[in-house]
Design a protein around this motif. Structure first.
Motif, short mmCIF file in Angstrom:
data_model
loop_
_atom_site.label_atom_id
_atom_site.label_comp_id
_atom_site.label_asym_id
_atom_site.label_seq_id
_atom_site.Cartn_x
_atom_site.Cartn_y
_atom_site.Cartn_z
N GLU A 178 -19.34 -45.00 3.65
CA GLU A 178 -18.36 -44.97 2.45
C GLU A 178 -16.75 -45.41 3.05
OE1 GLU A 178 -20.09 -41.84 -0.20
OE2 GLU A 178 -19.38 -41.05 1.61
N ASN A 179 -15.90 -45.26 2.25
CA ASN A 179 -14.35 -45.37 2.43
C ASN A 179 -14.29 -47.01 3.08
OD1 ASN A 179 -13.61 -43.17 1.52
ND2 ASN A 179 -14.50 -42.07 3.27
N LEU A 180 -14.70 -47.69 2.70
CA LEU A 180 -14.67 -49.35 2.97
C LEU A 180 -13.98 -50.05 2.17
CD1 LEU A 180 -18.42 -49.56 3.75
CD2 LEU A 180 -16.87 -49.25 5.28
N GLY A 181 -12.96 -49.57 1.27
CA GLY A 181 -11.96 -50.59 0.72
C GLY A 181 -12.77 -51.21 -0.35
N ILE A 182 -12.17 -52.32 -0.64
CA ILE A 182 -12.80 -53.33 -1.66
C ILE A 182 -14.00 -54.07 -0.94
CG2 ILE A 182 -12.36 -54.82 -3.55
CD1 ILE A 182 -9.44 -54.12 -3.59
N ALA A 183 -15.08 -53.40 -0.90
CA ALA A 183 -16.05 -53.87 -0.07
C ALA A 183 -16.61 -54.99 -0.65
CB ALA A 183 -17.26 -52.78 0.09
N THR A 184 -16.70 -56.04 -0.15
CA THR A 184 -17.33 -57.27 -0.71
C THR A 184 -18.37 -57.92 0.28
OG1 THR A 184 -15.52 -58.64 -0.05
CG2 THR A 184 -15.39 -57.84 -2.12
N GLY A 185 -18.09 -58.85 1.20
CA GLY A 185 -18.91 -59.60 1.93
C GLY A 185 -19.86 -58.52 2.83
N LEU A 186 -21.27 -58.91 3.08
CA LEU A 186 -22.26 -58.06 3.89
C LEU A 186 -22.71 -59.14 4.74
CD1 LEU A 186 -23.17 -55.37 4.50
CD2 LEU A 186 -24.66 -55.63 2.51
N ALA A 187 -22.92 -58.87 6.18
CA ALA A 187 -23.85 -59.34 6.91
C ALA A 187 -24.49 -58.67 7.88
CB ALA A 187 -23.26 -60.54 7.51
N ILE A 188 -25.68 -58.95 8.42
CA ILE A 188 -26.42 -57.77 9.47
C ILE A 188 -26.62 -58.92 10.85
CG2 ILE A 188 -28.46 -58.62 8.76
CD1 ILE A 188 -29.32 -55.66 9.36
N ASP A 189 -26.30 -58.24 12.03
CA ASP A 189 -26.47 -59.02 13.35
C ASP A 189 -27.71 -58.70 14.00
OD1 ASP A 189 -26.42 -56.41 14.61
OD2 ASP A 189 -24.20 -56.69 15.46
N ARG A 190 -28.00 -59.24 15.05
CA ARG A 190 -29.25 -59.09 15.71
C ARG A 190 -29.69 -57.67 16.05
NH1 ARG A 190 -28.16 -63.71 20.01
NH2 ARG A 190 -28.18 -65.66 18.73
N SER A 191 -28.83 -56.86 16.13
CA SER A 191 -29.02 -55.35 16.78
C SER A 191 -29.01 -54.51 15.51
CB SER A 191 -27.91 -55.00 17.60
OG SER A 191 -27.84 -55.60 18.81
N GLY A 192 -29.05 -55.01 14.14
CA GLY A 192 -29.17 -54.10 13.00
C GLY A 192 -27.66 -53.58 12.61
N ASN A 193 -26.56 -53.99 13.29
CA ASN A 193 -25.28 -53.54 12.76
C ASN A 193 -25.14 -54.25 11.72
OD1 ASN A 193 -24.51 -51.77 14.84
ND2 ASN A 193 -24.79 -53.69 16.13
N LEU A 194 -24.35 -53.66 10.50
CA LEU A 194 -23.96 -54.23 9.35
C LEU A 194 -22.31 -54.44 9.29
CD1 LEU A 194 -26.06 -51.76 7.14
CD2 LEU A 194 -26.34 -54.32 7.10
N PHE A 195 -22.00 -55.58 8.84
CA PHE A 195 -20.46 -55.91 8.84
C PHE A 195 -20.04 -56.06 7.24
CE2 PHE A 195 -21.85 -56.77 13.14
CZ PHE A 195 -20.65 -56.34 13.75
N VAL A 196 -19.12 -55.28 7.00
CA VAL A 196 -18.58 -55.05 5.72
C VAL A 196 -17.14 -55.79 5.47
CG1 VAL A 196 -18.18 -53.87 3.56
CG2 VAL A 196 -20.05 -53.30 5.19
N GLY A 197 -16.91 -56.57 4.82
CA GLY A 197 -15.62 -57.21 4.43
C GLY A 197 -14.90 -56.58 3.43
N ASP A 198 -13.90 -55.80 3.68
CA ASP A 198 -12.92 -55.35 2.81
C ASP A 198 -11.72 -56.41 2.48
OD1 ASP A 198 -10.81 -54.08 1.17
OD2 ASP A 198 -10.44 -52.97 2.98
N ARG A 199 -12.00 -56.80 1.22
CA ARG A 199 -10.91 -57.96 0.79
C ARG A 199 -9.40 -57.93 0.86
NH1 ARG A 199 -11.09 -58.75 -5.63
NH2 ARG A 199 -9.20 -58.27 -6.25
#
Length: 344
Positions: A178-199
């Motif tokens: 939670e508390n990820l701003g205006i959460a838009t983009g999303l991608a996952i890396d090889r280790s299972g970490n998720l990356f969320v883009g707050d615009r």
């Protein structure tokens, strides 16, 4: 003799504009000219003896989508040249980013994202391998970014409440971060970490345990962040601004360093990579819009699929690209196998 020399690009969605380079096309009598997609005529937007600008027909039969393109002028007909028209799977949707693909089931997930803060009856849809769309979720407001991990778990960002949600195969929805701003983009890396883009300017890293840390900073976007990982292990980001035709794709290293990777696109949005490291981005280039293919060294770019309103794409594991416009989902088989960090 009328001859087709080149069709650029060689695939498109219905309604898109393509360029046909030709020889011997008689454009003097417009009423006697046709560009046939199978047996269905396309709309000629501009014509000269050696170059045509043509709109792909909105409605095509299954046979016509694969039959190819043929020119007719002054009673002369060219040979057919291959051209691939994307199949419309679903409409009356509102995707604003890449759809998600689950290789275990062959399902595609997409959204009716809606205006911010406005709830819709069904916000997430599932399209089965048979191409049929069905309601999937109704309890996530303004769903935006989507991805599927190696266990088949679907993750969705909400730009309404700044939450990253986890959805089990049984449709159980729980907040994951939670508390990820205006959460838009999303991608996952090889280790299972998720990356969320707050615009608003931050890319967050979310571990498989749900721990959140800021990973990188970019300029705020007027629309959304769109994220994808490449085989080189770097994260790539688009963030549409008001910069016209000089916008960039950014590369973000595993340490969070941000640098422009390719500059010269108009309103770049959703992106994906193939296994060779080529990038595919929904954008405009040299006045034409669609999916732009960029080589791994960022030295060459060309229109790969024509499409006026494309906002996102994802590859399946069978050589098919799945395209999202701001209202529809399409697919077209072009023999490109996408890069999936979950299966690298």
């Amino acid at each position: 003799m009328t001859e087709v020399l080149r069709i650029w690009p060689q695939a498109g969605v219905p309604g898109s504009l393509i360029i046909i380079e030709c020889r011997g096309f008689d454009a003097s009598d417009y009423a006697a000219c046709d560009v046939l997609f199978g047996e269905t005529p396309g709309r000629i937007v501009g014509a000269s003896p050696d170059r045509l600008l043509v709109a792909v027909p909105d409605e095509l039969t299954e046979r016509d989508r694969f039959t190819g393109v043929q020119l007719v002028s002054a009673g002369k007909t060219s040979a057919r040249v291959p051209f691939f028209v994307a199949e419309r799977l679903a409409e009356n949707l509102h995707p604003v980013a890449n759809p998600a693909y689950d290789p275990e089931t062959g399902a595609i997930f997409t959204t009716i994202s809606g205006a911010r803060g406005k709830k819709v009856e069904v916000s997430v849809w599932r399209i089965g391998p048979d191409g049929k769309a069905a309601p999937f979720l109704d309890n996530i407001m303004n769903p935006t970014g989507m991805t599927v991990d190696r266990e088949g778990t679907l993750y969705i960002t909400s730009r309404h409440d700044g939450t990253l949600y986890r959805v089990s195969p049984f449709r159980e929805v729980v907040p994951f971060a939670e508390n990820l701003g205006i959460a838009t983009g999303l991608a996952i890396d090889r280790s299972g970490n998720l990356f969320v883009g707050d615009r608003q300017g931050t890319i967050y890293r979310v571990t498989p345990l749900g721990d959140v840390t800021p990973h990188a900073r970019l300029e705020p976007s007027m629309a959304a962040y769109h994220l994808a990982f490449a085989p080189d292990g770097n994260l790539y980001v688009t963030a549409p601004t008001a910069a016209g035709t000089r916008e960039a794709i950014y590369r973000v290293t595993p340490m969070g360093k941000v640098e422009p990777w390719f500059v010269g696109l108009g309103r770049p949005q959703g992106l994906a990579f193939d296994q060779a490291g080529n990038a595919y981005v929904c954008a405009s280039l040299d006045g034409l819009r669609g999916v732009i293919k960029i080589t791994p060294d960022a030295q060459e770019a060309e229109l790969f699929i024509a499409g006026m309103r494309l906002v996102g794409l994802v590859f399946d594991d069978k050589g098919t690209v799945i395209l999202a416009s701001n209202h529809e989902i399409y697919r077209v088989s072009l023999g490109v196998v996408g890069y999936d960090p979950n299966r690298a």
